[in-house]
Scaffold this motif. Structure first.
Motif, PDB file in Angstrom:
ATOM      1  N   LEU A   1       8.532   0.324  -1.153  1.00 34.28           N
ATOM      2  CA  LEU A   1       8.882   0.101  -0.027  1.00 34.28           C
ATOM      3  C   LEU A   1      10.216   0.559   0.678  1.00 34.28           C
ATOM      4  CD1 LEU A   1       9.334  -4.239  -1.693  1.00 34.28           C
ATOM      5  CD2 LEU A   1       7.884  -3.580   0.373  1.00 34.28           C
ATOM      6  N   GLU A   2      10.626   1.693  -0.223  1.00 34.84           N
ATOM      7  CA  GLU A   2      12.331   2.615  -0.284  1.00 34.84           C
ATOM      8  C   GLU A   2      11.538   3.609   1.155  1.00 34.84           C
ATOM      9  OE1 GLU A   2      13.609   4.153  -2.847  1.00 34.84           O
ATOM     10  OE2 GLU A   2      14.717   2.016  -3.779  1.00 34.84           O
ATOM     11  N   GLN A   3       9.670   3.472   1.327  1.00 36.75           N
ATOM     12  CA  GLN A   3       9.696   4.601   2.397  1.00 36.75           C
ATOM     13  C   GLN A   3       9.629   3.722   3.910  1.00 36.75           C
ATOM     14  OE1 GLN A   3       6.121   6.802   1.472  1.00 36.75           O
ATOM     15  NE2 GLN A   3       6.696   5.773  -1.212  1.00 36.75           N
ATOM     16  N   ASP A   4       9.351   3.810   4.757  1.00 39.53           N
ATOM     17  CA  ASP A   4       9.847   3.799   5.927  1.00 39.53           C
ATOM     18  C   ASP A   4       7.895   2.870   6.694  1.00 39.53           C
ATOM     19  OD1 ASP A   4       7.490   5.846   6.025  1.00 39.53           O
ATOM     20  OD2 ASP A   4       8.192   6.664   8.526  1.00 39.53           O
ATOM     21  N   TYR A   5       7.342   2.245   5.286  1.00 38.28           N
ATOM     22  CA  TYR A   5       6.102   1.444   5.863  1.00 38.28           C
ATOM     23  C   TYR A   5       7.011  -0.507   6.646  1.00 38.28           C
ATOM     24  CZ  TYR A   5       3.567   4.466   3.160  1.00 38.28           C
ATOM     25  OH  TYR A   5       2.849   5.118   2.858  1.00 38.28           O
ATOM     26  N   ASP A   6       6.375  -0.509   7.348  1.00 36.17           N
ATOM     27  CA  ASP A   6       6.414  -1.814   8.177  1.00 36.17           C
ATOM     28  C   ASP A   6       5.802  -3.170   7.449  1.00 36.17           C
ATOM     29  OD1 ASP A   6       7.647  -0.703  11.157  1.00 36.17           O
ATOM     30  OD2 ASP A   6       5.287   0.439  10.919  1.00 36.17           O
ATOM     31  N   ALA A   7       4.594  -2.393   6.783  1.00 39.70           N
ATOM     32  CA  ALA A   7       4.163  -3.904   5.847  1.00 39.70           C
ATOM     33  C   ALA A   7       3.521  -3.198   4.222  1.00 39.70           C
ATOM     34  CB  ALA A   7       3.358  -4.709   6.577  1.00 39.70           C
ATOM     35  N   VAL A   8       3.017  -3.838   2.869  1.00 41.75           N
ATOM     36  CA  VAL A   8       2.813  -3.689   2.493  1.00 41.75           C
ATOM     37  C   VAL A   8       1.481  -4.812   1.817  1.00 41.75           C
ATOM     38  CG1 VAL A   8       2.634  -2.547  -0.147  1.00 41.75           C
ATOM     39  CG2 VAL A   8       4.647  -1.842   1.372  1.00 41.75           C
ATOM     40  N   PHE A   9       0.125  -3.337   1.719  1.00 38.17           N
ATOM     41  CA  PHE A   9      -0.554  -4.680   0.680  1.00 38.17           C
ATOM     42  C   PHE A   9      -1.200  -4.081  -0.059  1.00 38.17           C
ATOM     43  CE2 PHE A   9      -5.380  -5.752   0.319  1.00 38.17           C
ATOM     44  CZ  PHE A   9      -5.349  -7.287   1.091  1.00 38.17           C
ATOM     45  N   VAL A  10      -0.839  -5.486  -1.070  1.00 39.01           N
ATOM     46  CA  VAL A  10      -1.354  -4.867  -2.536  1.00 39.01           C
ATOM     47  C   VAL A  10      -2.753  -5.843  -2.650  1.00 39.01           C
ATOM     48  CG1 VAL A  10      -0.309  -5.408  -4.633  1.00 39.01           C
ATOM     49  CG2 VAL A  10       1.486  -4.932  -3.004  1.00 39.01           C
ATOM     50  N   GLY A  11      -3.585  -4.803  -3.037  1.00 37.45           N
ATOM     51  CA  GLY A  11      -5.455  -5.302  -3.797  1.00 37.45           C
ATOM     52  C   GLY A  11      -5.725  -4.163  -5.016  1.00 37.45           C
ATOM     53  N   THR A  12      -5.148  -4.535  -5.454  1.00 38.89           N
ATOM     54  CA  THR A  12      -5.444  -3.874  -7.258  1.00 38.89           C
ATOM     55  C   THR A  12      -5.975  -5.020  -7.736  1.00 38.89           C
ATOM     56  OG1 THR A  12      -3.360  -4.503  -7.918  1.00 38.89           O
ATOM     57  CG2 THR A  12      -3.037  -2.631  -7.084  1.00 38.89           C
ATOM     58  N   GLY A  13      -6.184  -5.802  -7.296  1.00 40.08           N
ATOM     59  CA  GLY A  13      -7.185  -6.298  -8.377  1.00 40.08           C
ATOM     60  C   GLY A  13      -7.161  -7.700  -9.530  1.00 40.08           C
ATOM     61  N   ALA A  14      -7.954  -7.486 -10.703  1.00 33.55           N
ATOM     62  CA  ALA A  14      -7.496  -8.284 -12.041  1.00 33.55           C
ATOM     63  C   ALA A  14      -7.999  -6.183 -12.420  1.00 33.55           C
ATOM     64  CB  ALA A  14      -7.579  -9.105 -12.212  1.00 33.55           C
ATOM     65  N   PRO A  15      -7.241  -5.851 -13.177  1.00 28.85           N
ATOM     66  CA  PRO A  15      -7.662  -4.782 -14.039  1.00 28.85           C
ATOM     67  C   PRO A  15      -7.294  -4.561 -15.565  1.00 28.85           C
ATOM     68  CG  PRO A  15      -5.679  -3.820 -13.129  1.00 28.85           C
ATOM     69  CD  PRO A  15      -5.618  -5.905 -12.861  1.00 28.85           C
ATOM     70  N   ARG A  16      -7.131  -5.743 -15.932  1.00 23.48           N
ATOM     71  CA  ARG A  16      -6.826  -5.935 -17.819  1.00 23.48           C
ATOM     72  C   ARG A  16      -7.672  -6.653 -17.631  1.00 23.48           C
ATOM     73  NH1 ARG A  16      -0.784  -7.299 -19.128  1.00 23.48           N
ATOM     74  NH2 ARG A  16      -1.945  -9.025 -18.740  1.00 23.48           N
ATOM     75  N   GLY A  17      -8.539  -6.487 -19.148  1.00 24.49           N
ATOM     76  CA  GLY A  17      -9.380  -7.085 -19.365  1.00 24.49           C
ATOM     77  C   GLY A  17      -8.596  -7.731 -21.162  1.00 24.49           C
ATOM     78  N   ARG A  18      -9.134  -8.818 -20.919  1.00 22.31           N
ATOM     79  CA  ARG A  18      -9.254  -9.803 -22.213  1.00 22.31           C
ATOM     80  C   ARG A  18      -9.281  -9.572 -23.482  1.00 22.31           C
ATOM     81  NH1 ARG A  18      -9.428 -15.838 -19.348  1.00 22.31           N
ATOM     82  NH2 ARG A  18      -8.002 -15.660 -17.933  1.00 22.31           N
ATOM     83  N   ASP A  19      -8.733  -9.380 -24.592  1.00 25.14           N
ATOM     84  CA  ASP A  19      -8.855  -9.035 -25.839  1.00 25.14           C
ATOM     85  C   ASP A  19      -8.521  -9.477 -26.547  1.00 25.14           C
ATOM     86  OD1 ASP A  19      -9.087  -7.585 -27.968  1.00 25.14           O
ATOM     87  OD2 ASP A  19      -7.795  -5.737 -27.415  1.00 25.14           O
TER      88      ASP A  19
END
Length: 593
Positions: free
Chosen positions: A188-206
């Protein structure tokens, strides 16, 4: 009742059950007709406009469209919509010339996409042609996200995935692979006008508290992490006796992959009854076809250890008991505990979101489950510059849902960058036009075929079980694809009724094969009107079409739920009060604003 407002774009959309059920609202009957006409390129592009990954989804989609298919109301099996999508993808020819071509005139705006999965790629596909400079960050070696790391190659060949991912990356996307974003604040400190987060659900349950878990850690693996390790060729073998815990599609991918990596005795063990397993029915069938046993109603009790080595697991047998509301409880049967031998165990009991890289002091709120607070329409977070989509937004779903999120997030991000109200979203594009070519001729195949669903061929098990990259399903050949396409009932071709032309001869009632048309006196309540139809309209999930008052004081009522769109009413009508009109519905994309 008041006359039905057919000008509402959602009315006829709902009647096209398959398209309505698709999260991305792909015009299913439209592309199936193109397949029947041998116009595979056009069929592919109709898909690409909506679902972005026709070749991927033609092999791996969860198929929410198929349970909704109207064919399933007259026969046991719906149209093979997913597999027809693959027919278009496998026979599309050169489509690159039909796609947008970079470079595009710049609009001066920059977008950051965190995660390279289907949601982020959809955002990129929609925004790049509008002149946005798009930077995509992903920790994997290539784009695709979970499509690359969690869907085995025997279901999704790498070349198919690469082709469709590259269609998007070739739009001028700035990619930074092998790059883990460890700070959203830093982005966010860079010069992006908007940011999209599409990182999924990366942690499997144990199952960290289950006895024996820590002692046998070397032989116990989290399912999604193990699948990724296999996909990137870090893991190339597994023990001969394997237990897979879980009943979802990830568990099916784990057990089938285990068979290909040396597992001779692979058993899936799940707490729920077989019918309640979250895995798609075809996924369970394929696993069983590959000699994988599924043990339902078994609750894990412990990992069994002998001389410091995993020897298996112990389970408690249970019965499922349901209350009046359908809520399930698992009750021990009292039978002796069950021991199952194993060299290795794969845990595939669910996935969770994980956002350790998002600071909690940047105006982005999280709820009690550590999920970001995201608007379900705009996909905007409480930090106006940050948008979420796919599994990262509301938890684990599937590829087609991630695509749908990406389209809507792209609309919101475009509105945001133009400083416009995100809630004033453009209406979908719709078009209603007659399909009549002559007195008794239509521009679509109106006869209702009686063919049963065709079986898709598979490669020999002796070949697929020794090569994890050998694709199992071979897809329909073109003649079979044509015959399967003919099973579609063309639900997007609507029965359009014009009151002032009707002479109330009841001929349409007489000829209708499902008795879905009734001329009757109106009633003040919908339930009353539904009950007095020639065949009572009991499925309230689908609307009834109610005309304005006719000359006799009656109204025409049609039960949309059972109409076959055969056109017999329009052919029989002596005054053309009935017409068959195709309804095209396309969800607004960012480029339409």
């Amino acid at each position: 009742m008041k006359p039905t407002d057919t000008s509402n774009p959602e009315y006829y959309h709902k009647v096209v059950d398959c398209q309505y059920a698709c999260p991305a609202h792909t015009p299913v009957p439209e592309y199936i007709r193109k397949i029947a006409e041998e116009k595979y390129t056009e069929a592919y592009m109709i898909n690409w406009e909506s679902n972005v990954f026709p070749g991927v989804l033609g092999r791996t989609c969860d198929r929410p469209c198929e349970p909704a298919c109207r064919r399933g109301r007259v026969e046991e099996e719906p149209v093979a919509i997913c597999r027809l999508k693959r027919v278009a993808a496998d026979n599309k020819g050169d489509v690159k010339a039909l796609m947008p071509h970079a470079p595009f005139p710049s609009n001066g705006k920059k977008i950051a996409l965190i995660g390279g999965g289907p949601a982020s790629l959809t955002v990129a596909r929609d925004l790049a042609p509008l002149g946005y400079e798009i930077h995509l960050f992903d920790e994997q070696i290539a784009g695709g996200g979970m499509m690359r790391s969690q869907i085995p190659a025997f279901r999704l060949p790498e070349e198919v995935l690469n082709e469709e991912v590259n269609y998007i990356l070739d739009l001028g996307i700035h990619t930074q692979f092998m790059h883990y974003v460890d700070s959203l604040k830093g982005v966010l400190e860079q010069d992006y006008d908007a940011v999209f987060v599409g990182t999924g659900a990366p942690r499997g349950r144990d199952l960290p508290k289950l006895p024996g878990r820590q002692e046998t850690d070397a032989n116990i693996h989290i399912g999604i992490e193990w699948l990724a390790s296999v996909a990137f060729e870090h893991t190339k073998k597994i023990g001969k006796k394997v237990i897979v815990l879980g009943g979802g599609n990830t568990a099916m991918d784990c057990c089938r992959t285990s068979r290909r990596l040396g597992g001779e005795s692979v058993k899936v063990v799940v707490r729920s009854p077989f019918k309640d397993m979250k895995a798609s029915p075809w996924e369970k069938e394929d696993a069983q076809h590959e000699d994988i046993d599924i043990f339902d109603n078994h609750v894990p009790l412990s990992f069994e250890v002998e001389n410091g080595k995993l020897i298996g697991m112990k389970f408690q047998k249970v019965d499922a008991v349901y209350d009046d509301k359908g809520k399930r409880r698992l009750i021990p049967t009292g039978e002796p505990d069950v021991f199952i031998e194993a060299d290795e165990v794969l845990i595939a009991i669910g996935q969770e979101n994980s956002f350790p890289w998002i600071e909690r002091d940047i105006g982005l709120e999280f709820n009690e489950w550590e999920m970001p607070t995201v608007d379900k329409v705009t996909f905007q977070s409480t930090n106006p510059r940050v948008f979420f989509g796919g599994d990262a937004a509301f938890g684990p779903e599937n590829v087609i849902t991630a695509v749908a999120h990406g389209h809507q997030a792209a609309v919101s991000m475009h509105l945001f960058c133009e400083q416009r109200d995100l809630t004033k979203r453009p209406a979908p594009f719709t078009k209603l036009f007659s399909t009549k070519m002559g007195i008794h001729e239509w521009s679509y195949d109106s006869p209702v075929t009686v063919d049963q669903r065709f079986v898709v061929p598979q490669a020999e098990k002796s070949l697929t079980l020794v090569d994890r990259k050998k694709e199992v399903e071979l897809g329909f050949n073109l003649p079979t694809g044509f015959k399967e396409a003919q099973r579609c009932l063309n639900c997007d071709v609507q029965t359009e009724f014009t009151e002032d032309r009707c002479i109330e001869c009841d001929a349409c009632m007489d000829v209708c094969p499902t008795s879905c048309i009734t001329f009757t006196g109106n009633e003040p309540e919908e339930d009353q009107l539904r009950a007095k139809l020639l065949v009572p309209a009991t499925n309230k999930s689908q609307d009834i079409l109610v005309s304005d008052t006719l000359k006799t004081g009656r109204v025409m009522v049609k039960d949309e739920d059972v109409c076959l769109h055969c056109g017999l009413c329009a052919e029989r009508c002596p005054t053309s009060a009935w017409d068959m009109q195709q309804y095209f519905y396309s969800v607004t994309k960012a480029g339409s604003i």
